[in-house]
Scaffold this motif. Structure first.
Motif: not given
Length: 351
Positions: A50-69
């Motif tokens: 369930a919501s213990t997924s949230k930190v994983i999901s936020a990290g996926v978006l942060m990876r895109l931020h780091e990659d400049g996408l």
């Protein structure tokens, strides 16, 4: 000596009449320092978290931020045409529950956003419907003014990530975490669309991922199924400044952002739901993590009985998952039951 921890966990499982539980404790320097399984749980047991997924999901978006996408602090409208319907909302606000869109409480089945539970649609179609509907106009708040926990804003975040990268959510999760961290089982489905929406009992999931229906509309805030070992690997990555073994998953700077109390930093707010007046574990909130402003520890509890937490100062983390029995705030309760004993055991072991 984790005997007090084991006693607390065993007592809780017995008292609540549960099928079992798993607990893993990790340390920044020493890796896994304690692990135990009770009842139905054995190594490799797969759980819905369930919501213990949230930190994983936020990290996926942060990876895109780091990659400049993807710019986490730029409007969603910079990525998708339909973003113009709410031109001020940013990805950072979506994954910190401060976008102003309606959250899960007090009505998880808020009609304009009901597609978040629909397995038969796509993430893109659902996000566009959520973002462009006018049926929520009376209920939407300005971004970064209120904490509104969970809900459809996370589906929008996932769709924006797909659009920015040109990849599916499953591909992004695989590239961000599964492959570089060597995870055996971590994937997203839409469990709330498959199992009865009864918040008083655990879903009838027996640990077999083959029984989970695939969906092009995975639940971004709560759709992960994984094992204790895999979640422990991710906790160690957070403790080690973004490193999974020899692979860098996030920069140390990005990890610091993910751990920050964004509610305090951006709008001097707290993680108190204005609709119910209830804070789940603490007053602060960042990117998927609740922040205890007294202890500094950060948490991510889930409705099905999972809870992850990190003590960044003392360099350790823990993940617990429960199974079976009635749901009665178990994720929050078990975290509070184990927090003290785990903390004392770790500090004693470190001398």
């Amino acid at each position: 000596d984790f005997s007090a921890v084991s006693e607390a966990l065993e007592g809780y499982v017995a008292e609540q009449g549960m099928n079992g539980a798993s607990l893993v404790v990790v340390h920044r320097d020493d890796g896994v320092i304690h692990q135990e399984f009770l009842g139905e749980f054995q190594p490799g047991r797969i759980s819905l978290i369930a919501s213990t997924s949230k930190v994983i999901s936020a990290g996926v978006l942060m990876r895109l931020h780091e990659d400049g996408l993807l710019d986490m602090d730029a409007p969603v409208a910079d990525v998708v045409d339909w973003g113009s319907a709410n031109p001020e909302i940013t990805p950072a606000q979506l994954v910190s529950n401060s976008s102003g869109l309606v959250g899960l409480m007090p009505n998880p089945f808020y009609d304009p956003y009901v597609c978040q539970f629909d397995q038969t649609t796509t993430l893109q179609a659902c996000a566009e419907a959520i973002f462009t509907t006018t049926n929520d106009d009376a209920d939407v708040a300005p971004p970064d003014t209120e904490f509104r926990y969970g809900g459809a804003q996370w589906q929008v975040a996932g769709a924006v990530a797909e659009a920015a990268s040109g990849k599916s959510w499953a591909e992004l999760v695989n590239e961000t975490y599964v492959q570089p961290c060597g995870l055996g089982t971590l994937a997203y489905t839409s469990p709330f669309g498959q199992f009865p929406m009864d918040w008083t009992v655990y879903p009838p999931f027996d640990g077999d991922p083959a029984s989970l229906m695939p969906s092009d509309n995975p639940m971004i805030e709560g759709g992960v199924h994984t094992t204790s070992d895999d979640y422990a690997t991710l906790l160690l990555m957070h403790l080690r400044g973004g490193m999974c073994g020899e692979n860098r998953v996030h920069s140390a700077e990005a990890i610091d952002v993910l751990h920050s109390d964004r509610a305090a930093e951006m709008w001097d707010g707290s993680a108190l739901d204005p609709m119910t007046g209830i804070a789940i574990l603490s007053q602060g909130y960042g990117y998927g993590w609740w922040t205890d402003r007294d202890t500094g520890r950060i948490w991510d509890p889930g409705a099905f009985g999972s809870n992850a937490w990190l003590d960044l100062d003392d360099g350790y983390g823990a993940y617990v998952v429960l199974e079976g029995g009635p749901i009665n705030g178990d994720a929050q309760k078990i975290g509070l039951v184990l927090d003290g004993p785990v903390h004392e055991a770790v500090l004693a072991a470190r001398g």
